[in-house]
Design a protein around this motif. Structure first.
Motif, PDB file in Angstrom:
ATOM      1  N   GLY A   1       0.820  -1.212   0.000  1.00 20.56           N
ATOM      2  CA  GLY A   1       0.000   0.000   0.000  1.00 20.56           C
ATOM      3  C   GLY A   1       0.849   1.254   0.000  1.00 20.56           C
ATOM      4  O   GLY A   1       0.538   2.237  -0.683  1.00 20.56           O
TER       5      GLY A   1
ATOM      6  N   LYS B   1       2.309   1.786  -3.377  1.00 22.62           N
ATOM      7  CA  LYS B   1       1.321   2.268  -4.343  1.00 22.62           C
ATOM      8  C   LYS B   1       0.870   3.701  -4.050  1.00 22.62           C
ATOM      9  O   LYS B   1       0.799   4.533  -4.950  1.00 22.62           O
ATOM     10  CB  LYS B   1       0.106   1.342  -4.331  1.00 22.62           C
ATOM     11  N   HIS B   2       0.567   4.005  -2.773  1.00 25.12           N
ATOM     12  CA  HIS B   2      -0.022   5.299  -2.424  1.00 25.12           C
ATOM     13  C   HIS B   2       0.962   6.265  -1.768  1.00 25.12           C
ATOM     14  O   HIS B   2       0.728   7.466  -1.758  1.00 25.12           O
ATOM     15  CB  HIS B   2      -1.210   5.096  -1.475  1.00 25.12           C
ATOM     16  N   GLY B   3       2.028   5.734  -1.160  1.00 27.13           N
ATOM     17  CA  GLY B   3       2.994   6.582  -0.467  1.00 27.13           C
ATOM     18  C   GLY B   3       2.744   6.593   1.031  1.00 27.13           C
ATOM     19  O   GLY B   3       1.618   6.426   1.497  1.00 27.13           O
TER      20      GLY B   3
ATOM     21  N   LYS C   1      -0.396   8.252   3.435  1.00 28.77           N
ATOM     22  CA  LYS C   1      -1.721   8.135   2.805  1.00 28.77           C
ATOM     23  C   LYS C   1      -2.459   6.937   3.394  1.00 28.77           C
ATOM     24  O   LYS C   1      -2.926   6.047   2.699  1.00 28.77           O
ATOM     25  CB  LYS C   1      -1.584   7.974   1.277  1.00 28.77           C
ATOM     26  N   TRP C   2      -2.561   6.945   4.719  1.00 25.35           N
ATOM     27  CA  TRP C   2      -3.059   5.769   5.435  1.00 25.35           C
ATOM     28  C   TRP C   2      -4.513   5.463   5.099  1.00 25.35           C
ATOM     29  O   TRP C   2      -4.874   4.302   4.911  1.00 25.35           O
ATOM     30  CB  TRP C   2      -2.874   5.966   6.944  1.00 25.35           C
TER      31      TRP C   2
ATOM     32  N   ASN D   1      -6.139   6.209   2.332  1.00 25.72           N
ATOM     33  CA  ASN D   1      -6.192   5.689   0.962  1.00 25.72           C
ATOM     34  C   ASN D   1      -5.783   4.219   0.917  1.00 25.72           C
ATOM     35  O   ASN D   1      -6.382   3.427   0.186  1.00 25.72           O
ATOM     36  CB  ASN D   1      -5.274   6.501   0.036  1.00 25.72           C
ATOM     37  N   ILE D   2      -4.765   3.873   1.702  1.00 23.78           N
ATOM     38  CA  ILE D   2      -4.312   2.477   1.739  1.00 23.78           C
ATOM     39  C   ILE D   2      -5.421   1.601   2.321  1.00 23.78           C
ATOM     40  O   ILE D   2      -5.722   0.523   1.791  1.00 23.78           O
ATOM     41  CB  ILE D   2      -3.014   2.346   2.557  1.00 23.78           C
TER      42      ILE D   2
ATOM     43  N   ARG E   1      -8.655   2.130   2.313  1.00 24.98           N
ATOM     44  CA  ARG E   1      -9.835   2.072   1.442  1.00 24.98           C
ATOM     45  C   ARG E   1      -9.572   1.333   0.130  1.00 24.98           C
ATOM     46  O   ARG E   1     -10.521   0.948  -0.547  1.00 24.98           O
ATOM     47  CB  ARG E   1     -10.317   3.485   1.136  1.00 24.98           C
ATOM     48  N   ASP E   2      -8.322   1.156  -0.226  1.00 24.85           N
ATOM     49  CA  ASP E   2      -7.991   0.481  -1.484  1.00 24.85           C
ATOM     50  C   ASP E   2      -8.512  -0.959  -1.434  1.00 24.85           C
ATOM     51  O   ASP E   2      -8.188  -1.707  -0.506  1.00 24.85           O
ATOM     52  CB  ASP E   2      -6.477   0.494  -1.687  1.00 24.85           C
TER      53      ASP E   2
ATOM     54  N   ASN F   1      -5.999   3.982  10.846  1.00 24.36           N
ATOM     55  CA  ASN F   1      -4.928   4.710  10.157  1.00 24.36           C
ATOM     56  C   ASN F   1      -3.754   4.948  11.098  1.00 24.36           C
ATOM     57  O   ASN F   1      -2.599   4.955  10.683  1.00 24.36           O
ATOM     58  CB  ASN F   1      -5.454   6.007   9.556  1.00 24.36           C
TER      59      ASN F   1
END
Length: 155
Positions: free
Chosen positions: A19, A22-24, A27-28, A30-31, A33-34, A46
């Motif tokens: 994660g 992919k997101h950096g 970006k907790w 976003n990770i 929710r992916d 998060n």
């Protein structure tokens, strides 16, 4: 207080690494929710992700979380003369000022040589220390006062 700690599984750790790739980092949400990582990280907050990543990063550097804060700091040189340096004697912003050489009559054969070699630097240190010791300004002497003193003494 709070929920009991749950040990991280290798699958969760791998999902966190992927994660972040992919997101950096940072970006907790976003990770979480992916759809690719959510099946593994749905039970983690998060804050859990942030803390785990910090701990994984510290471990990867070869230091534990407590060892990092105990990294020894470089020690000051105790072999120097007993006289303190001029910068330790003068508090305030003027103590950090750089004194430019007054005369420009120094000529170097090789332009790549440093103007302030060891002997010249210690000579300037001695002159500055003498100026500060003699002027005894309680707030520290400003650069122009130090330069004026040095010019008068070295005439």
């Amino acid at each position: 207080m709070g929920n009991p700690k749950q040990k991280w599984t290798p699958e969760e750790e791998e999902a966190l690494r992927a994660g972040i790739a992919k997101h950096g980092a940072g970006k907790w949400k976003n990770i979480q929710r992916d759809p690719e990582f959510n099946p593994y990280l749905y039970s983690r907050s998060n804050i859990d992700l942030k803390d785990k990543w910090r701990n994984m990063s510290v471990s990867a550097n070869g230091q534990g979380p407590r060892e990092k804060s105990r990294t020894p700091k470089p020690k000051t040189n105790t072999d120097s003369p007993a006289a303190p340096s001029p910068m330790t004697q003068t508090p305030g912003p003027s103590a950090l000022a750089v004194v430019e050489p007054v005369s420009t009559d120094v000529h170097l054969d090789d332009a790549s040589k440093c103007l302030l070699d060891g002997r010249t630097a210690s000579k300037y240190d001695a002159m500055i220390y003498e100026a500060l010791s003699t002027l005894k300004d309680p707030n520290g002497s400003d650069t122009s006062a130090i330069v004026s003193f040095i010019e008068v003494v070295n005439r």
